[in-house]
Design a protein around this motif. Structure first.
Motif, PDB file in Angstrom:
ATOM      1  N   THR A  50      11.899 -28.872-114.403  1.00  0.00           N
ATOM      2  CA  THR A  50      11.032 -29.326-115.490  1.00  0.00           C
ATOM      3  C   THR A  50       9.925 -30.236-114.983  1.00  0.00           C
ATOM      4  OG1 THR A  50      12.843 -29.134-117.067  1.00  0.00           O
ATOM      5  CG2 THR A  50      10.993 -30.543-117.697  1.00  0.00           C
ATOM      6  N   LEU A  51      10.248 -31.125-114.059  1.00  0.00           N
ATOM      7  CA  LEU A  51       9.280 -32.123-113.601  1.00  0.00           C
ATOM      8  C   LEU A  51       8.142 -31.551-112.758  1.00  0.00           C
ATOM      9  CD1 LEU A  51      11.583 -35.173-112.806  1.00  0.00           C
ATOM     10  CD2 LEU A  51      10.044 -34.850-114.759  1.00  0.00           C
ATOM     11  N   ARG A 100       6.659 -28.607-113.688  1.00  0.00           N
ATOM     12  CA  ARG A 100       5.862 -27.750-114.576  1.00  0.00           C
ATOM     13  C   ARG A 100       4.495 -28.387-114.817  1.00  0.00           C
ATOM     14  NH1 ARG A 100       9.503 -26.775-119.689  1.00  0.00           N
ATOM     15  NH2 ARG A 100       7.449 -27.171-120.547  1.00  0.00           N
ATOM     16  N   ASP A 159       2.469 -28.319-117.316  1.00  0.00           N
ATOM     17  CA  ASP A 159       2.292 -28.954-118.627  1.00  0.00           C
ATOM     18  C   ASP A 159       3.006 -30.298-118.698  1.00  0.00           C
ATOM     19  OD1 ASP A 159       4.733 -27.362-118.576  1.00  0.00           O
ATOM     20  OD2 ASP A 159       4.917 -27.715-120.727  1.00  0.00           O
ATOM     21  N   VAL A 160       4.132 -30.421-118.038  1.00  0.00           N
ATOM     22  CA  VAL A 160       4.868 -31.691-118.016  1.00  0.00           C
ATOM     23  C   VAL A 160       4.112 -32.709-117.158  1.00  0.00           C
ATOM     24  CG1 VAL A 160       7.023 -32.809-117.299  1.00  0.00           C
ATOM     25  CG2 VAL A 160       7.083 -30.596-118.475  1.00  0.00           C
ATOM     26  N   SER A 214       0.957 -32.771-116.562  1.00  0.00           N
ATOM     27  CA  SER A 214      -0.250 -33.135-117.304  1.00  0.00           C
ATOM     28  C   SER A 214       0.044 -34.189-118.370  1.00  0.00           C
ATOM     29  CB  SER A 214      -0.853 -31.887-117.942  1.00  0.00           C
ATOM     30  OG  SER A 214      -1.955 -32.215-118.736  1.00  0.00           O
ATOM     31  N   ARG A 215       1.127 -34.006-119.095  1.00  0.00           N
ATOM     32  CA  ARG A 215       1.484 -34.978-120.141  1.00  0.00           C
ATOM     33  C   ARG A 215       1.860 -36.326-119.546  1.00  0.00           C
ATOM     34  NH1 ARG A 215       4.891 -32.428-124.962  1.00  0.00           N
ATOM     35  NH2 ARG A 215       3.191 -33.002-126.326  1.00  0.00           N
ATOM     36  N   PHE A 216       2.600 -36.312-118.464  1.00  0.00           N
ATOM     37  CA  PHE A 216       2.944 -37.570-117.806  1.00  0.00           C
ATOM     38  C   PHE A 216       1.691 -38.265-117.269  1.00  0.00           C
ATOM     39  CE2 PHE A 216       7.615 -36.428-116.690  1.00  0.00           C
ATOM     40  CZ  PHE A 216       8.047 -37.010-117.864  1.00  0.00           C
ATOM     41  N   ALA A 274       5.578 -38.424-112.161  1.00  0.00           N
ATOM     42  CA  ALA A 274       6.946 -37.908-112.192  1.00  0.00           C
ATOM     43  C   ALA A 274       7.427 -37.614-110.770  1.00  0.00           C
ATOM     44  CB  ALA A 274       7.007 -36.631-113.027  1.00  0.00           C
TER      45      ALA A 274
END
Length: 119
Positions: free
Chosen positions: A82-83, A85, A87-88, A90-92, A99
């Motif tokens: 997950t970390l 990805r 999109d993840v 970008s959000r972080f 991350a």
């Protein structure tokens, strides 16, 4: 008095960036081993004359002590997947968070060492 005040603190980049960019706040150092990507011109604590000192915020996923190792491995694999990805990430990044993942053993060592450092 000059009207200036010395303040120390740790704030997330999305909160401090506007103040730093506007000249209202001056960042003296970042707490990681490497310079913060959000503030590449701000030296680390080590570069500022405090070798070995780190001031990091981190979050980890914990499970009950008797959780089977195969379940821990599955949870860790899902977290690592997950970390990375886009999109993840970008959000972080938008929240000023970098991350990173590790093995369960590495995290236990980090957690134990931080606890000892705080004692």
């Amino acid at each position: 008095m000059s009207g200036e005040r010395a303040v120390r603190g740790a704030v997330r980049p999305q909160l401090s960036s506007p103040q730093i960019a506007g000249g209202k706040v001056r960042a003296l150092a970042s707490g990681g081993r490497l310079r913060d990507a959000h503030f590449p011109n701000v030296p680390t604590l080590a570069e500022s004359g405090f070798p070995g000192l780190e001031a990091l915020q981190w979050v980890g996923m914990l499970a009950p002590a008797k959780t089977p190792k195969d379940i821990i491995a599955k949870l860790n694999a899902a977290l690592v997947k997950t970390l990375v990805r886009p999109d993840v990430i970008s959000r972080f990044t938008a929240q000023g968070v970098t991350a990173a993942s590790s093995s369960s053993e590495e995290f236990q060592t980090l957690d134990r060492n931080r606890g000892q450092a705080m004692a």
